[in-house]
Motif scaffolding. Sequence first.
Motif, mmCIF file in Angstrom:
data_model
loop_
_atom_site.group_PDB
_atom_site.id
_atom_site.type_symbol
_atom_site.label_atom_id
_atom_site.label_comp_id
_atom_site.label_asym_id
_atom_site.label_seq_id
_atom_site.Cartn_x
_atom_site.Cartn_y
_atom_site.Cartn_z
ATOM 1 N N GLU A 76 -14.449 -32.761 -9.026
ATOM 2 C CA GLU A 76 -13.110 -32.318 -8.619
ATOM 3 C C GLU A 76 -12.037 -33.171 -9.289
ATOM 4 O O GLU A 76 -11.035 -32.660 -9.776
ATOM 5 C CB GLU A 76 -12.949 -32.405 -7.091
ATOM 6 C CG GLU A 76 -13.688 -31.333 -6.304
ATOM 7 C CD GLU A 76 -13.445 -29.928 -6.853
ATOM 8 O OE1 GLU A 76 -12.271 -29.559 -7.021
ATOM 9 O OE2 GLU A 76 -14.435 -29.222 -7.139
ATOM 10 N N ALA A 77 -12.259 -34.489 -9.294
ATOM 11 C CA ALA A 77 -11.281 -35.396 -9.908
ATOM 12 C C ALA A 77 -11.128 -35.092 -11.398
ATOM 13 O O ALA A 77 -10.013 -35.065 -11.930
ATOM 14 C CB ALA A 77 -11.719 -36.844 -9.708
ATOM 15 N N LEU A 78 -12.230 -34.832 -12.063
ATOM 16 C CA LEU A 78 -12.172 -34.526 -13.502
ATOM 17 C C LEU A 78 -11.438 -33.212 -13.748
ATOM 18 O O LEU A 78 -10.686 -33.086 -14.708
ATOM 19 C CB LEU A 78 -13.580 -34.435 -14.097
ATOM 20 C CG LEU A 78 -14.345 -35.749 -14.247
ATOM 21 C CD1 LEU A 78 -15.768 -35.482 -14.675
ATOM 22 C CD2 LEU A 78 -13.655 -36.664 -15.255
ATOM 23 N N LYS A 79 -11.660 -32.263 -12.856
ATOM 24 C CA LYS A 79 -11.048 -30.944 -13.029
ATOM 25 C C LYS A 79 -9.533 -30.998 -12.929
ATOM 26 O O LYS A 79 -8.837 -30.110 -13.416
ATOM 27 C CB LYS A 79 -11.578 -29.981 -11.964
ATOM 28 C CG LYS A 79 -12.889 -29.336 -12.312
ATOM 29 C CD LYS A 79 -13.121 -28.229 -11.291
ATOM 30 C CE LYS A 79 -14.533 -27.754 -11.263
ATOM 31 N NZ LYS A 79 -14.804 -27.012 -10.025
ATOM 32 N N GLU A 80 -9.014 -32.051 -12.246
ATOM 33 C CA GLU A 80 -7.556 -32.186 -12.145
ATOM 34 C C GLU A 80 -6.934 -32.454 -13.512
ATOM 35 O O GLU A 80 -5.736 -32.359 -13.691
ATOM 36 C CB GLU A 80 -7.194 -33.357 -11.223
ATOM 37 C CG GLU A 80 -7.448 -33.071 -9.761
ATOM 38 C CD GLU A 80 -7.165 -34.292 -8.915
ATOM 39 O OE1 GLU A 80 -6.431 -35.201 -9.369
ATOM 40 O OE2 GLU A 80 -7.700 -34.352 -7.786
ATOM 41 N N VAL A 118 -11.252 -42.356 -18.745
ATOM 42 C CA VAL A 118 -11.986 -42.347 -17.484
ATOM 43 C C VAL A 118 -12.799 -43.636 -17.404
ATOM 44 O O VAL A 118 -13.601 -43.928 -18.286
ATOM 45 C CB VAL A 118 -12.957 -41.137 -17.420
ATOM 46 C CG1 VAL A 118 -13.682 -41.110 -16.079
ATOM 47 C CG2 VAL A 118 -12.208 -39.841 -17.660
ATOM 48 N N GLY A 119 -12.556 -44.405 -16.357
ATOM 49 C CA GLY A 119 -13.303 -45.650 -16.174
ATOM 50 C C GLY A 119 -14.159 -45.560 -14.918
ATOM 51 O O GLY A 119 -13.635 -45.305 -13.828
ATOM 52 N N VAL A 120 -15.456 -45.730 -15.063
ATOM 53 C CA VAL A 120 -16.331 -45.737 -13.891
ATOM 54 C C VAL A 120 -16.726 -47.186 -13.646
ATOM 55 O O VAL A 120 -17.272 -47.845 -14.534
ATOM 56 C CB VAL A 120 -17.580 -44.857 -14.107
ATOM 57 C CG1 VAL A 120 -18.505 -44.923 -12.892
ATOM 58 C CG2 VAL A 120 -17.174 -43.413 -14.384
ATOM 59 N N CYS A 121 -16.415 -47.680 -12.447
ATOM 60 C CA CYS A 121 -16.687 -49.080 -12.141
ATOM 61 C C CYS A 121 -18.177 -49.296 -11.906
ATOM 62 O O CYS A 121 -18.796 -48.601 -11.107
ATOM 63 C CB CYS A 121 -15.899 -49.505 -10.901
ATOM 64 S SG CYS A 121 -16.282 -51.185 -10.403
ATOM 65 N N LEU A 122 -18.719 -50.267 -12.642
ATOM 66 C CA LEU A 122 -20.127 -50.629 -12.446
ATOM 67 C C LEU A 122 -20.237 -52.030 -11.858
ATOM 68 O O LEU A 122 -21.244 -52.703 -12.006
ATOM 69 C CB LEU A 122 -20.914 -50.547 -13.768
ATOM 70 C CG LEU A 122 -21.231 -49.155 -14.327
ATOM 71 C CD1 LEU A 122 -22.152 -49.266 -15.529
ATOM 72 C CD2 LEU A 122 -21.850 -48.237 -13.288
ATOM 73 N N VAL A 168 -20.359 -37.995 -14.993
ATOM 74 C CA VAL A 168 -19.158 -37.878 -15.840
ATOM 75 C C VAL A 168 -19.586 -37.713 -17.298
ATOM 76 O O VAL A 168 -19.070 -36.857 -18.018
ATOM 77 C CB VAL A 168 -18.241 -39.122 -15.691
ATOM 78 C CG1 VAL A 168 -17.048 -39.024 -16.635
ATOM 79 C CG2 VAL A 168 -17.752 -39.261 -14.259
ATOM 80 N N GLY A 169 -20.570 -38.496 -17.706
ATOM 81 C CA GLY A 169 -21.064 -38.425 -19.091
ATOM 82 C C GLY A 169 -21.600 -37.044 -19.427
ATOM 83 O O GLY A 169 -21.254 -36.471 -20.461
ATOM 84 N N SER A 170 -22.411 -36.471 -18.519
ATOM 85 C CA SER A 170 -22.988 -35.154 -18.830
ATOM 86 C C SER A 170 -21.923 -34.068 -18.750
ATOM 87 O O SER A 170 -21.961 -33.093 -19.492
ATOM 88 C CB SER A 170 -24.177 -34.850 -17.915
ATOM 89 O OG SER A 170 -23.730 -34.748 -16.589
ATOM 90 N N THR A 171 -20.938 -34.261 -17.885
ATOM 91 C CA THR A 171 -19.866 -33.262 -17.773
ATOM 92 C C THR A 171 -18.989 -33.260 -19.024
ATOM 93 O O THR A 171 -18.644 -32.208 -19.551
ATOM 94 C CB THR A 171 -18.992 -33.557 -16.535
ATOM 95 O OG1 THR A 171 -19.840 -33.566 -15.383
ATOM 96 C CG2 THR A 171 -17.913 -32.513 -16.348
ATOM 97 N N LEU A 172 -18.643 -34.450 -19.471
ATOM 98 C CA LEU A 172 -17.751 -34.546 -20.633
ATOM 99 C C LEU A 172 -18.522 -34.566 -21.952
ATOM 100 O O LEU A 172 -17.926 -34.556 -23.024
ATOM 101 C CB LEU A 172 -16.885 -35.817 -20.533
ATOM 102 C CG LEU A 172 -16.004 -35.936 -19.286
ATOM 103 C CD1 LEU A 172 -15.233 -37.259 -19.311
ATOM 104 C CD2 LEU A 172 -15.017 -34.773 -19.209
#
Length: 164
Positions: A152-156, A81-85, A101-105
């Motif tokens: 939602e995207a992560l859940k996919e 998973v890449g989050v653009c900064l 994303v960090g807290s979810t994963l």
Amino acid sequence: MIKLKITLEQIESLDKRMEKHSEKPGPLMPTLHDAQKIIGCIPNEIQELISNKLKVPIAKINGVVTFYAQFSLVPKGKNVVGVCLGTACYVKGAQAILDKVGSTLKIKSGETSEDGEFTLEATRCIGACGLAPVMSINEEVYGKLNVSKTIEALKEHEGVTLND
Ligand code: FES
């Protein structure tokens, strides 16, 4: 961190690829791409092997591996998973996306989850600024994100344990 086990088959396969690449000029980059693909990362022992075979100094190889984001010294998760900064994404709230994303994963940027499912990376601009803020999961790009779209995207992808 995922434990790395390099098999003889992987070494042989990389060796064959190096033989092929060394017939042409500039064999280092294609070899590194193959090593990343075959082994999943390019740790020091693989860099040494490449250095001996291609007669390229180990310092040069290490410099290339650590410079380019597509190469990794340690194994990556099944899903990256890449989050653009980059600037456009940052001003549109990318930090909040990265935090979510960090807290979810339950991992920080640069880390891989215990089960080997996910690696989280903060990236530079990936060229989709019009869709900011943007996140990629493997080859797929998700744009115009907010926190719920991110979830939602992560859940996919399999293996997400929600931690709300
Ligand atoms: S700044 Fe994020 S895609 Fe360009």
